[in-house]
Scaffold this motif. Structure first.
Motif, PDB file in Angstrom:
ATOM      1  N   PRO A 255      33.389  35.800  41.762  1.00 40.59           N
ATOM      2  CA  PRO A 255      34.774  35.710  42.245  1.00 40.59           C
ATOM      3  C   PRO A 255      35.005  36.424  43.576  1.00 40.59           C
ATOM      4  N   ALA A 256      34.155  37.378  43.928  1.00 38.92           N
ATOM      5  CA  ALA A 256      34.316  38.097  45.197  1.00 38.92           C
ATOM      6  C   ALA A 256      34.094  37.181  46.399  1.00 38.92           C
ATOM      7  N   LEU A 257      33.434  36.051  46.205  1.00 40.89           N
ATOM      8  CA  LEU A 257      33.236  35.119  47.322  1.00 40.89           C
ATOM      9  C   LEU A 257      34.545  34.459  47.753  1.00 40.89           C
ATOM     10  N   GLY A 258      35.455  34.248  46.809  1.00 38.24           N
ATOM     11  CA  GLY A 258      36.703  33.554  47.133  1.00 38.24           C
ATOM     12  C   GLY A 258      37.482  34.195  48.263  1.00 38.24           C
ATOM     13  N   PRO A 259      37.842  35.485  48.155  1.00 41.26           N
ATOM     14  CA  PRO A 259      38.590  36.117  49.240  1.00 41.26           C
ATOM     15  C   PRO A 259      37.824  36.130  50.566  1.00 41.26           C
TER      16      PRO A 259
ATOM     17  N   ASN B 138      38.077  21.719  42.183  1.00 45.82           N
ATOM     18  CA  ASN B 138      39.408  22.339  42.199  1.00 45.82           C
ATOM     19  C   ASN B 138      39.827  22.795  40.801  1.00 45.82           C
ATOM     20  N   ASP B 139      39.499  22.015  39.798  1.00 46.04           N
ATOM     21  CA  ASP B 139      39.898  22.364  38.439  1.00 46.04           C
ATOM     22  C   ASP B 139      39.111  23.549  37.896  1.00 46.04           C
ATOM     23  N   SER B 140      37.815  23.601  38.187  1.00 46.84           N
ATOM     24  CA  SER B 140      36.949  24.614  37.592  1.00 46.84           C
ATOM     25  C   SER B 140      36.690  25.831  38.474  1.00 46.84           C
ATOM     26  N   LEU B 141      36.533  25.611  39.764  1.00 50.15           N
ATOM     27  CA  LEU B 141      36.085  26.701  40.642  1.00 50.15           C
ATOM     28  C   LEU B 141      37.202  27.423  41.382  1.00 50.15           C
ATOM     29  N   THR B 142      38.202  26.685  41.859  1.00 53.27           N
ATOM     30  CA  THR B 142      39.239  27.388  42.628  1.00 53.27           C
ATOM     31  C   THR B 142      39.919  28.487  41.819  1.00 53.27           C
ATOM     32  N   PRO B 143      40.189  28.308  40.521  1.00 50.38           N
ATOM     33  CA  PRO B 143      40.779  29.431  39.779  1.00 50.38           C
ATOM     34  C   PRO B 143      39.837  30.643  39.685  1.00 50.38           C
ATOM     35  N   LEU B 144      38.536  30.383  39.515  1.00 50.62           N
ATOM     36  CA  LEU B 144      37.575  31.484  39.428  1.00 50.62           C
ATOM     37  C   LEU B 144      37.468  32.251  40.738  1.00 50.62           C
ATOM     38  N   LEU B 145      37.597  31.530  41.839  1.00 49.00           N
ATOM     39  CA  LEU B 145      37.448  32.135  43.167  1.00 49.00           C
ATOM     40  C   LEU B 145      38.764  32.616  43.762  1.00 49.00           C
TER      41      LEU B 145
END
Length: 169
Positions: free
Chosen positions: A51-55, A75-82
């Motif tokens: 999840p630290a990759l998202g920011p 978008n359904d699976s990864l964007t919330p995690l990131l």
């Protein structure tokens, strides 16, 4: 300020760059690190998404775009995690659109078309020099085709490469 039409695009692949795979037991004796607990029925590979990759991705001065066979599922699976907003998604043409030139990745032509002349970076684990040469000869704007080691996923060094490329533009 740069308008969104002028901002570079960053095409993101999932399998390899965001979900590492293929490392040996010597590289990860305990197996891959997991970051997100998964409930019953969840895709166990999503636990490998850091999840630290998202920011860090969101802070880059570019527009993020999913360039993965996951398509809208990213978008359904990864964007919330990131912690990312929903991103645009490249839709891939049917394979019957004709063979790729020898050695060219099957995504390359579509990404050049999708970019519509905008500068772009592409993070994928299957990029080769053939793709770089082809894009350089056919794309009017700057591009960075950066191969991510699928055994490690996106690293600080990969992000530093993208950041340096973005600062040059």
């Amino acid at each position: 300020m740069i308008s969104s039409e002028q901002r570079p695009l960053l095409f993101l692949d999932v399998d390899g760059p965001l979900i590492p795979f293929g490392a040996t037991r010597e590289q990860y004796p305990q197996g891959y690190p997991t970051f997100v607990p998964q409930g019953p029925g969840a895709n166990p590979l999503l636990a490998r998404v850091d999840p630290a990759l998202g920011p860090r991705l969101l802070a880059l001065p570019c527009d993020l775009v999913w360039a993965t066979t996951w398509e809208s599922e990213a978008n359904d699976s990864l964007t919330p995690l990131l912690g990312l907003p929903r991103l645009p998604v490249v839709t891939w043409p049917e394979p019957s659109d004709g063979p790729e030139p020898a050695g060219l990745h099957w995504k390359t032509r579509t990404l050049v078309d999708w970019s519509a002349g905008r500068p772009f970076a592409w993070l994928d684990d299957e990029i080769t020099d053939r793709d770089r040469v082809w894009v350089e000869a056919r794309h009017p704007a700057r591009s960075l085709l950066h191969r991510v080691d699928p055994r490690r996923g996106i690293t600080d060094a990969d992000l530093a490469t993208v950041e340096a490329w973005l600062q040059v533009g």
